[in-house]
Design an enzyme around this catalytic site. Structure first.
Site, PDB file in Angstrom:
ATOM      1  CG  ASN A 128      13.468  -4.514  -8.751  1.00 10.59           C
ATOM      2  OD1 ASN A 128      14.476  -4.611  -8.648  1.00 10.59           O
ATOM      3  ND2 ASN A 128      12.445  -3.639  -7.872  1.00 10.59           N
ATOM      4  CE  LYS A 181      11.147  -5.473  -4.623  1.00 17.74           C
ATOM      5  NZ  LYS A 181      10.204  -4.552  -4.094  1.00 17.74           N
ATOM      6  CG  HIS A 224      11.672   0.592  -7.605  1.00 19.23           C
ATOM      7  ND1 HIS A 224      11.111   0.449  -6.332  1.00 19.23           N
ATOM      8  CD2 HIS A 224      10.985  -0.643  -8.379  1.00 19.23           C
ATOM      9  CE1 HIS A 224      10.461  -0.735  -6.168  1.00 19.23           C
ATOM     10  NE2 HIS A 224      10.328  -1.397  -7.134  1.00 19.23           N
ATOM     11  CD  GLU A 228      11.387  -1.483  -3.045  1.00 21.35           C
ATOM     12  OE1 GLU A 228      12.481  -1.810  -3.592  1.00 21.35           O
ATOM     13  OE2 GLU A 228      10.542  -2.334  -2.988  1.00 21.35           O
ATOM     14  CD  GLU A 265       6.981  -1.280  -9.711  1.00 23.05           C
ATOM     15  OE1 GLU A 265       7.169  -2.494 -10.081  1.00 23.05           O
ATOM     16  OE2 GLU A 265       7.764  -0.695  -9.119  1.00 23.05           O
ATOM     17  N   GLY A 292       5.505  -5.414  -2.796  1.00 25.20           N
ATOM     18  CA  GLY A 292       5.750  -6.415  -1.672  1.00 25.20           C
ATOM     19  C   GLY A 292       4.851  -6.601  -0.642  1.00 25.20           C
ATOM     20  CB  SER A 313       1.722  -8.071  -4.791  1.00 24.39           C
ATOM     21  OG  SER A 313       2.185  -7.736  -3.792  1.00 24.39           O
TER      22      SER A 313
END
Ligand code: PEP
Length: 246
Positions: free
Chosen positions: A4, A6, A90, A92, A162, A168, A208
């Protein structure tokens, strides 16, 4: 093994990535490889992946096929651009753009209708984990999101677990923590779709993932692959992750 990207990389940077990445994964027959760049890079990524087994995915889609929805991109448009996958829900998107389990379900159905494989993300916040609510949160996300699919639709999705606190941040869930969460998700899927269908579904771990921890994560029975953010931006590092068995 999915990457991904981003909101990183221009079309020129995408082409350069593929030039470096292609030879590094040419012998990787043990897994599927999917790279999810930003929308403006999709065409270049598809073109650069031609003739290889690398697949390309988008990072989001809107559920209508077309219409007056300024700024949105539909499943048929993504498919027509040559992509095969799309990330849905996701964290985010949930955190910054108001995504809910209900809209995750709508987008998942729209992706399937467009012939795309949705990679549907679930995962708990740090406060959920610290309050001992991880299992409850994962079950809620499954109940209100994925469980709205019928059996035929369910068989075509990929799930990504996730934990939000690991995305991140450099904090990876230990293989045991990840495996426990995967087992919870698989059990919930088994309750809804039967143990056979739940056993067949692929559940990726994301948060991560790096070249030095991928092996121990992939050693867990219930972890079928990984969804990689930061470490997928570098051709060498993502290739090392893809090539984890060697
Ligand atoms: C992600 O963006 O899905 C992700 C897991 O990011 P990172 O690998 O950078 O934690």
């Amino acid at each position: 093994m999915a990457g991904n990207w981003k909101m990183y990389k221009t079309p020129a940077e995408t082409r350069a990535f593929f030039e470096a990445f292609r030879p590094l994964v040419a012998a990787a027959g043990h897994c599927e490889i999917v790279i999810c760049p930003p929308f403006p890079d999709l065409a270049v990524a598809v073109d650069s992946a031609r003739g290889t087994s690398i697949q390309v995915g988008a990072q989001n889609l809107y559920w209508a096929k077309e219409g007056a929805f300024t700024g949105e991109v539909s499943g048929p448009m993504i498919r027509a651009a040559g992509a095969t996958h799309v990330i849905v829900g996701h964290s985010e998107r949930r955190q910054y753009f108001g995504e809910t389990d209900e809209t995750v379900l709508k987008r998942t159905v729209a992706a399937l209708d467009a012939g795309l494989t949705p990679i549907v993300c679930v995962g708990e916040l740090l406060e959920h984990r610290e309050a001992g609510r991880t299992e409850a949160v994962l079950c809620q996300q499954c109940l209100h999101g994925i469980h709205g699919l019928d059996e035929r639709q369910f068989a075509q999705i990929v799930i990504a677990y996730e934990p939000v606190w690991a995305i991140g941040t450099g904090k990876t869930a230990t293989p045991e923590i990840a495996a426990d969460a995967h087992a919870v998700i698989r059990r919930e899927m088994g309750n809804r779709y039967g143990t056979g269908a739940a056993a067949d579904i692929r559940i990726l771990y994301g948060g991560s993932v790096k070249p030095d921890n991928v092996k121990s994560l992939m050693a867990q029975d219930d972890i079928d692959g990984v969804l990689v953010g930061g470490a997928s931006l570098d051709a060498k590092s993502f290739a090392t992750i893809v090539n984890f068995p060697s």
